[in-house]
Design an enzyme around this catalytic site. Structure first.
Site, PDB file in Angstrom:
ATOM      1  N   CYS A 182      38.721  47.189  37.254  1.00 51.70           N
ATOM      2  CA  CYS A 182      39.740  48.062  37.828  1.00 51.70           C
ATOM      3  C   CYS A 182      40.980  47.273  38.259  1.00 51.70           C
ATOM      4  O   CYS A 182      42.071  47.839  38.336  1.00 51.70           O
ATOM      5  CB  CYS A 182      39.167  48.859  38.996  1.00 51.70           C
ATOM      6  SG  CYS A 182      38.313  47.875  40.241  1.00 51.70           S
ATOM      7  N   HIS A 183      40.822  45.970  38.493  1.00 49.09           N
ATOM      8  CA  HIS A 183      41.982  45.147  38.872  1.00 49.09           C
ATOM      9  C   HIS A 183      42.988  45.028  37.733  1.00 49.09           C
ATOM     10  O   HIS A 183      44.136  44.671  37.960  1.00 49.09           O
ATOM     11  CB  HIS A 183      41.526  43.750  39.326  1.00 49.09           C
ATOM     12  CG  HIS A 183      40.865  42.949  38.250  1.00 49.09           C
ATOM     13  ND1 HIS A 183      39.545  43.159  37.880  1.00 49.09           N
ATOM     14  CD2 HIS A 183      41.332  41.959  37.451  1.00 49.09           C
ATOM     15  CE1 HIS A 183      39.236  42.313  36.904  1.00 49.09           C
ATOM     16  NE2 HIS A 183      40.310  41.581  36.621  1.00 49.09           N
ATOM     17  N   GLU A 239      43.378  35.305  35.519  1.00 51.02           N
ATOM     18  CA  GLU A 239      43.311  35.692  34.104  1.00 51.02           C
ATOM     19  C   GLU A 239      44.558  35.275  33.318  1.00 51.02           C
ATOM     20  O   GLU A 239      44.685  35.610  32.145  1.00 51.02           O
ATOM     21  CB  GLU A 239      43.077  37.196  33.988  1.00 51.02           C
ATOM     22  CG  GLU A 239      41.696  37.604  34.476  1.00 51.02           C
ATOM     23  CD  GLU A 239      41.369  39.058  34.213  1.00 51.02           C
ATOM     24  OE1 GLU A 239      42.070  39.722  33.418  1.00 51.02           O
ATOM     25  OE2 GLU A 239      40.385  39.548  34.798  1.00 51.02           O
ATOM     26  N   ASN A 247      35.596  53.210  41.504  1.00 50.99           N
ATOM     27  CA  ASN A 247      34.747  52.251  40.787  1.00 50.99           C
ATOM     28  C   ASN A 247      33.868  51.425  41.732  1.00 50.99           C
ATOM     29  O   ASN A 247      34.380  50.661  42.546  1.00 50.99           O
ATOM     30  CB  ASN A 247      35.648  51.312  39.961  1.00 50.99           C
ATOM     31  CG  ASN A 247      34.881  50.211  39.269  1.00 50.99           C
ATOM     32  OD1 ASN A 247      33.690  50.322  38.992  1.00 50.99           O
ATOM     33  ND2 ASN A 247      35.576  49.130  38.980  1.00 50.99           N
ATOM     34  N   TYR A 284      47.975  53.234  34.963  1.00 49.84           N
ATOM     35  CA  TYR A 284      47.261  54.482  35.222  1.00 49.84           C
ATOM     36  C   TYR A 284      47.705  55.536  34.204  1.00 49.84           C
ATOM     37  O   TYR A 284      46.900  56.305  33.694  1.00 49.84           O
ATOM     38  CB  TYR A 284      47.537  54.973  36.654  1.00 49.84           C
ATOM     39  CG  TYR A 284      47.040  54.018  37.704  1.00 49.84           C
ATOM     40  CD1 TYR A 284      45.715  54.038  38.118  1.00 49.84           C
ATOM     41  CD2 TYR A 284      47.895  53.082  38.282  1.00 49.84           C
ATOM     42  CE1 TYR A 284      45.242  53.158  39.081  1.00 49.84           C
ATOM     43  CE2 TYR A 284      47.436  52.194  39.248  1.00 49.84           C
ATOM     44  CZ  TYR A 284      46.110  52.230  39.640  1.00 49.84           C
ATOM     45  OH  TYR A 284      45.649  51.349  40.589  1.00 49.84           O
TER      46      TYR A 284
END
Length: 178
Positions: A136-137, A163, A128, A100
């Protein structure tokens, strides 16, 4: 009129709910998310072309690959600040993360400011309406804190794992928002 469709995810994820205005994807959330709308008046379940395209995107993503296209979407109620945050999130590559604070620093730099609130960024990230596609993850707290995911912390953990992230570098807070 709002249209909806449900996507069945792999077993370790909550299913996903999609909304459309009939032409564009206007929402994509995990079932049970803080932001997913409940009963929407005049909402019809219908498998629209945009839902088929979104399902194809999700099929590719959940198979462990980075899709090479984005379904057409429209975001309503977008402020200029939210747009800045979304633009930065869209640029976070598959398999990468930003904090962030990283996003706050980018926005401060773009605006010629000394600082920007990471908490304000957190609010925009949490707002979002097109999760996963607008990733956003991939936004994490300082030092690998996985706080602040409206789609459920277990879904965030699974998305980052999918991922290829080494999950030993992250932690789930014992208290706070998650």
């Amino acid at each position: 009129m709002i249209f909806k469709w449900t996507y069945q995810t792999p077993d370790n994820f909550a299913d996903m709910v999609m909304h459309s205005d009939g032409e564009y994807l206007t929402g994509l959330w995990f079932e049970g998310s803080r932001r997913v709308p409940g009963d929407v008046p005049d909402c019809e379940e219908k498998n629209l072309p945009v839902f088929q395209e979104t399902c194809r995107w999700l099929d590719i993503y959940f198979s462990g690959k980075d899709p090479d296209f984005i379904p057409e979407y429209r975001i309503n109620g977008l402020t200029s600040f939210r747009q800045e945050v979304i633009d930065i999130m869209k640029d976070i590559p598959y398999g990468s993360t930003l904090t962030y604070n990283d996003i706050a620093k980018k926005i401060a730099g773009n605006r010629g400011l000394q600082t920007m609130s990471a908490q304000a960024v957190g609010g925009a990230v949490g707002w979002n309406p097109i999760s996963i596609i607008i990733p956003c993850h991939r936004v994490v707290g300082a030092s690998g804190n996985l706080t602040g995911y409206g789609g459920g912390i277990q879904n965030k953990v699974e998305l980052l794992s999918l991922e290829g992230h080494d999950m030993d570098q992250y932690f789930i807070p014992k208290k706070g928002r998650y």
